[in-house]
Design an enzyme around this catalytic site. Structure first.
Site, PDB file in Angstrom:
ATOM      1  CB  THR A 147      23.205  13.498  27.191  1.00 52.68           C
ATOM      2  OG1 THR A 147      22.464  14.259  28.131  1.00 52.68           O
ATOM      3  CG2 THR A 147      23.436  12.114  27.758  1.00 52.68           C
ATOM      4  CB  SER A 182      17.330   7.606  32.692  1.00 49.45           C
ATOM      5  OG  SER A 182      17.916   8.043  31.471  1.00 49.45           O
ATOM      6  CE1 TYR A 184      19.122   9.667  25.330  1.00 47.56           C
ATOM      7  CE2 TYR A 184      19.027  10.908  27.377  1.00 47.56           C
ATOM      8  CZ  TYR A 184      19.395  10.811  26.061  1.00 47.56           C
ATOM      9  OH  TYR A 184      20.049  11.853  25.451  1.00 47.56           O
ATOM     10  CG  HIS A 185      20.635  10.353  30.973  1.00 45.38           C
ATOM     11  ND1 HIS A 185      19.340  10.443  31.422  1.00 45.38           N
ATOM     12  CD2 HIS A 185      20.940  11.590  30.504  1.00 45.38           C
ATOM     13  CE1 HIS A 185      18.892  11.693  31.253  1.00 45.38           C
ATOM     14  NE2 HIS A 185      19.842  12.399  30.696  1.00 45.38           N
ATOM     15  CE  LYS A 188      22.113  10.370  23.598  1.00 45.98           C
ATOM     16  NZ  LYS A 188      22.198  10.603  22.172  1.00 45.98           N
TER      17      LYS A 188
HETATM   18  P1  NAD Z   1      14.014  13.741  18.626  1.00 46.36           P
HETATM   19  O1  NAD Z   1      13.320  12.565  19.193  1.00 46.36           O
HETATM   20  O2  NAD Z   1      13.225  14.965  18.362  1.00 46.36           O
HETATM   21  O3  NAD Z   1      14.753  13.353  17.265  1.00 46.36           O
HETATM   22  C1  NAD Z   1      15.472  12.149  17.090  1.00 46.36           C
HETATM   23  C2  NAD Z   1      15.285  11.719  15.636  1.00 46.36           C
HETATM   24  O4  NAD Z   1      16.058  10.529  15.417  1.00 46.36           O
HETATM   25  C3  NAD Z   1      13.840  11.380  15.306  1.00 46.36           C
HETATM   26  O5  NAD Z   1      13.424  12.044  14.139  1.00 46.36           O
HETATM   27  C4  NAD Z   1      13.852   9.860  15.129  1.00 46.36           C
HETATM   28  O6  NAD Z   1      12.883   9.417  14.191  1.00 46.36           O
HETATM   29  C5  NAD Z   1      15.287   9.606  14.676  1.00 46.36           C
HETATM   30  N1  NAD Z   1      15.778   8.250  14.995  1.00 46.36           N
HETATM   31  C6  NAD Z   1      15.770   7.620  16.194  1.00 46.36           C
HETATM   32  N2  NAD Z   1      16.273   6.380  16.070  1.00 46.36           N
HETATM   33  C7  NAD Z   1      16.638   6.235  14.779  1.00 46.36           C
HETATM   34  C8  NAD Z   1      17.204   5.154  14.046  1.00 46.36           C
HETATM   35  N3  NAD Z   1      17.488   3.986  14.625  1.00 46.36           N
HETATM   36  N4  NAD Z   1      17.454   5.321  12.719  1.00 46.36           N
HETATM   37  C9  NAD Z   1      17.140   6.502  12.108  1.00 46.36           C
HETATM   38  N5  NAD Z   1      16.586   7.559  12.765  1.00 46.36           N
HETATM   39  C10 NAD Z   1      16.338   7.418  14.090  1.00 46.36           C
HETATM   40  O7  NAD Z   1      15.250  14.071  19.599  1.00 46.36           O
HETATM   41  P2  NAD Z   1      16.082  15.426  19.757  1.00 46.36           P
HETATM   42  O8  NAD Z   1      15.547  16.171  20.908  1.00 46.36           O
HETATM   43  O9  NAD Z   1      16.208  16.090  18.464  1.00 46.36           O
HETATM   44  O10 NAD Z   1      17.492  14.837  20.178  1.00 46.36           O
HETATM   45  C11 NAD Z   1      18.449  14.538  19.187  1.00 46.36           C
HETATM   46  C12 NAD Z   1      19.703  13.996  19.839  1.00 46.36           C
HETATM   47  O11 NAD Z   1      20.253  14.968  20.712  1.00 46.36           O
HETATM   48  C13 NAD Z   1      19.480  12.732  20.649  1.00 46.36           C
HETATM   49  O12 NAD Z   1      20.547  11.831  20.448  1.00 46.36           O
HETATM   50  C14 NAD Z   1      19.479  13.239  22.074  1.00 46.36           C
HETATM   51  O13 NAD Z   1      19.928  12.237  22.925  1.00 46.36           O
HETATM   52  C15 NAD Z   1      20.425  14.404  22.000  1.00 46.36           C
HETATM   53  N6  NAD Z   1      20.114  15.432  23.000  1.00 46.36           N
HETATM   54  C16 NAD Z   1      18.905  16.074  23.001  1.00 46.36           C
HETATM   55  C17 NAD Z   1      18.641  17.047  23.969  1.00 46.36           C
HETATM   56  C18 NAD Z   1      17.332  17.787  24.061  1.00 46.36           C
HETATM   57  O14 NAD Z   1      17.130  18.555  25.012  1.00 46.36           O
HETATM   58  N7  NAD Z   1      16.411  17.602  23.121  1.00 46.36           N
HETATM   59  C19 NAD Z   1      19.634  17.356  24.914  1.00 46.36           C
HETATM   60  C20 NAD Z   1      20.848  16.672  24.883  1.00 46.36           C
HETATM   61  C21 NAD Z   1      21.083  15.709  23.919  1.00 46.36           C
HETATM   62  N1  USQ Z   2      12.069  18.254  35.597  1.00 48.65           N
HETATM   63  C1  USQ Z   2      11.180  18.916  36.403  1.00 48.65           C
HETATM   64  N2  USQ Z   2       9.930  19.138  35.925  1.00 48.65           N
HETATM   65  C2  USQ Z   2       9.533  18.753  34.685  1.00 48.65           C
HETATM   66  C3  USQ Z   2      10.454  18.095  33.850  1.00 48.65           C
HETATM   67  C4  USQ Z   2      11.709  17.852  34.347  1.00 48.65           C
HETATM   68  O1  USQ Z   2      11.506  19.301  37.532  1.00 48.65           O
HETATM   69  O2  USQ Z   2       8.369  18.984  34.335  1.00 48.65           O
HETATM   70  C5  USQ Z   2      13.442  17.997  36.075  1.00 48.65           C
HETATM   71  C6  USQ Z   2      13.863  16.546  36.042  1.00 48.65           C
HETATM   72  O3  USQ Z   2      13.497  15.862  37.218  1.00 48.65           O
HETATM   73  C7  USQ Z   2      15.361  16.665  35.867  1.00 48.65           C
HETATM   74  C8  USQ Z   2      15.536  17.946  35.078  1.00 48.65           C
HETATM   75  O4  USQ Z   2      14.314  18.667  35.200  1.00 48.65           O
HETATM   76  O5  USQ Z   2      15.989  16.832  37.106  1.00 48.65           O
HETATM   77  C9  USQ Z   2      15.815  17.714  33.609  1.00 48.65           C
HETATM   78  O6  USQ Z   2      14.781  16.905  33.076  1.00 48.65           O
HETATM   79  P1  USQ Z   2      14.381  17.024  31.524  1.00 48.65           P
HETATM   80  O7  USQ Z   2      13.189  16.163  31.290  1.00 48.65           O
HETATM   81  O8  USQ Z   2      14.304  18.447  31.121  1.00 48.65           O
HETATM   82  O9  USQ Z   2      15.692  16.470  30.819  1.00 48.65           O
HETATM   83  P2  USQ Z   2      16.332  15.018  30.813  1.00 48.65           P
HETATM   84  O10 USQ Z   2      15.418  13.958  31.234  1.00 48.65           O
HETATM   85  O11 USQ Z   2      17.643  15.102  31.514  1.00 48.65           O
HETATM   86  O12 USQ Z   2      16.578  14.792  29.251  1.00 48.65           O
HETATM   87  C10 USQ Z   2      16.717  15.889  28.333  1.00 48.65           C
HETATM   88  C11 USQ Z   2      16.595  15.298  26.934  1.00 48.65           C
HETATM   89  C12 USQ Z   2      17.729  14.302  26.715  1.00 48.65           C
HETATM   90  C13 USQ Z   2      19.055  14.968  26.998  1.00 48.65           C
HETATM   91  C14 USQ Z   2      19.097  15.601  28.370  1.00 48.65           C
HETATM   92  C15 USQ Z   2      20.314  16.477  28.577  1.00 48.65           C
HETATM   93  O13 USQ Z   2      15.329  14.652  26.792  1.00 48.65           O
HETATM   94  O14 USQ Z   2      17.691  13.825  25.375  1.00 48.65           O
HETATM   95  O15 USQ Z   2      20.077  14.009  26.903  1.00 48.65           O
HETATM   96  O16 USQ Z   2      17.972  16.501  28.501  1.00 48.65           O
HETATM   97  S1  USQ Z   2      20.972  16.340  30.211  1.00 48.65           S
HETATM   98  O17 USQ Z   2      19.899  16.603  31.161  1.00 48.65           O
HETATM   99  O18 USQ Z   2      22.021  17.294  30.315  1.00 48.65           O
HETATM  100  O19 USQ Z   2      21.431  14.970  30.333  1.00 48.65           O
END
Ligand code: NAD
Ligand code: USQ
Length: 411
Positions: A147, A182, A184-185, A188
């Site tokens: 991420t 966070s 979570y981050h 990664k």
């Molecule tokens: P999501 O929650 O929609 O999908 C994740 C999937 O992984 C789910 O179906 C879940 O059941 C599965 N999963 C989680 N833990 C598992 C495990 N231990 N074994 C098997 N399956 C498992 O999430 P997403 O939005 O599709 O994100 C996918 C990936 O991309 C994540 O790693 C996330 O960090 C990354 N990512 C997402 C975004 C975004 O904006 N959605 C942005 C940047 C990075």
């Molecule tokens: N934010 C708002 N209002 C909202 C939601 C979010 O102002 O209603 C702000 C947050 O404070 C933050 C930014 O928007 O500053 C991004 O927040 P987000 O919830 O859109 O994204 P984030 O928490 O960073 O996480 C999401 C995905 C995660 C991925 C990440 C990419 O859930 O899986 O890793 O985006 S990145 O942001 O580049 O790390």
């Protein structure tokens, strides 16, 4: 030449489902591995995606009916090493795309249990995958979703993975310093360090895709069939900025800009997510190479995004208000941000830039499903400070078991 075999871990999720269908449609032998824990977390927190998503089995049956192509399904947890090993040995992938993690920053900040659950799920799952590839198929290409948030918001340009450092007259190329925002981050960052180690010591081949915030829901394969439709999260835990703003606009909720709204991030359309993965599959990293790509197409502040949604809404006759709500997170609200993103473009990515037509289609999509929106799920209820939000002041003390109070965190 026959197309590659690609295992999509997390293939029932938002990015993974769109990617699995994209690859299958283009002739890649595709399999999905997922333990469906995301559906379980939704149930626990009493949240639902905007779109009614079918079970994974129904989704795959329908895909076979409409496309004539089969996607194999491995239902299980990558934290279960024997299961993971068997799935890999059975499918024999050329590449594993690893989306299978807990991906919400707010979820990871709910309490200690959720932080531990996030880091154990993500770090241990990823470690298992590293060891399975090392011991069972060392030539397999690991494509790992990282991420952009690993870097945080440093006051210097963000490079793609590495930084040339000059110190006391000597130079080296080092992993770019990380300042994630966070638990979570942070998970990664731990994953990236573990994969980097595996490429240096065991000569695995790996691509770390530092993806920005994804928006949109429609891809070629998921657009027109309710059984193939993708999930679209709008709640305060799993919903992400632009998707949330469009759904808020559709239901007449003021757009929830956190704090001053100067927080700037990299963003990309989900149609580019699937294409970036295909590009990574087609261009594997070398043995021993830890390749890092910044996977986003444009930078915006959340305040800018809100204004764009407001303008697009006005054209559709929606009266969209913007509300700067107190920021539930601890993050910089005004900062320098300039991140590089040329590697994927050099390999052939043709970005879909954020446009009026995309915003129109997202807003229309949100309007179509607006009856399913629960307004109580929109406000943010998870505070980075660890204190309880105003609504939860009467909850149990932080020393009491936390699990029972979670549904109240997401009202
Ligand atoms: P999501 O929650 O929609 O999908 C994740 C999937 O992984 C789910 O179906 C879940 O059941 C599965 N999963 C989680 N833990 C598992 C495990 N231990 N074994 C098997 N399956 C498992 O999430 P997403 O939005 O599709 O994100 C996918 C990936 O991309 C994540 O790693 C996330 O960090 C990354 N990512 C997402 C975004 C975004 O904006 N959605 C942005 C940047 C990075
Ligand atoms: N934010 C708002 N209002 C909202 C939601 C979010 O102002 O209603 C702000 C947050 O404070 C933050 C930014 O928007 O500053 C991004 O927040 P987000 O919830 O859109 O994204 P984030 O928490 O960073 O996480 C999401 C995905 C995660 C991925 C990440 C990419 O859930 O899986 O890793 O985006 S990145 O942001 O580049 O790390």
């Amino acid at each position: 030449m026959s197309k590659k075999r690609v295992l999509v871990i997390g293939g029932d999720g938002y990015c993974g489902w769109a990617t699995a269908l994209h690859l299958s449609a283009r002739g890649y032998e595709t399999a999905i591995l997922d333990n469906l824990i995301r559906r379980h977390w939704d149930n626990q927190l009493q949240i639902e995606t905007l779109t009614p998503i079918a079970s994974i089995q129904k989704r795959l049956e329908r895909w076979k009916e409409t496309s004539g192509k089969s996607i194999e399904l491995y239902l299980g947890d990558i934290n279960d090493y024997p299961f993971l090993s068997e799935a890999l040995l059975d499918f024999k992938p050329d590449a594993v795309v690893h989306f299978g993690e807990q991906r919400s920053a707010p979820f990871s900040m709910i309490n200690r249990e959720r932080a531990v659950e996030t880091q154990v799920n993500n770090v241990v799952g990823n470690l298992n995958l590293i060891y399975a590839i090392r011991d069972l198929m060392p030539d397999c290409h690991l494509i790992k979703l990282g991420t952009m948030g690993e870097y945080g918001t440093p006051n210097i340009d963000i490079e793609e993975g590495y930084l040339e450092v000059e110190h006391n007259g000597r130079k080296d190329r080092m992993l770019y310093p990380k300042q994630p925002g966070s638990m979570y981050h942070l998970s990664k960052v731990h994953d990236s360090n573990n994969i980097y180690f595996a490429t240096r010591i065991w000569k695995l081949r790996a691509t770390d895709l530092n993806q920005g915030v994804v928006y949109g829901v429609i891809t070629d394969e998921t657009a027109d069939d309710e059984l193939l439709i993708n999930r679209l999260d709008y709640d305060g835990v799993f919903g992400t900025a632009l998707n949330r703003f469009c759904i808020q606009a559709a239901v007449g909720h003021p757009l929830t800009v956190y704090g001053s709204g100067g927080q700037t991030r990299g963003f990309l359309d989900i149609r580019d997510t699937v294409r970036c993965i295909e590009i990574a599959v087609n261009n594997p990293a070398d043995r021993g190479e830890f390749r890092v790509f910044n996977q986003f197409t444009e930078q915006f502040s959340v305040g800018q995004l809100a204004k764009m949604v407001q303008q697009a809404g006005a054209k559709m006759g929606l009266n969209v208000e913007i509300q700067n709500v107190p920021n539930p997170r601890i993050e910089k609200e005004e900062h320098y941000y300039n991140a590089k993103n040329t590697a994927l473009i050099d390999l052939g990515l043709e970005p879909h830039y954020l446009s009026d037509s995309l915003l129109d289609s997202l807003l229309n999509f949100a309007v179509r499903y607006k009856e399913r929106v629960d307004m109580n799920l929109i406000p943010p209820h998870v505070l980075w400070s660890g204190k309880k939000s105003v609504e939860n002041q009467s909850d149990t003390s932080p020393t009491e078991p936390q699990k029972s109070q979670e549904p109240a965190l997401v009202k």
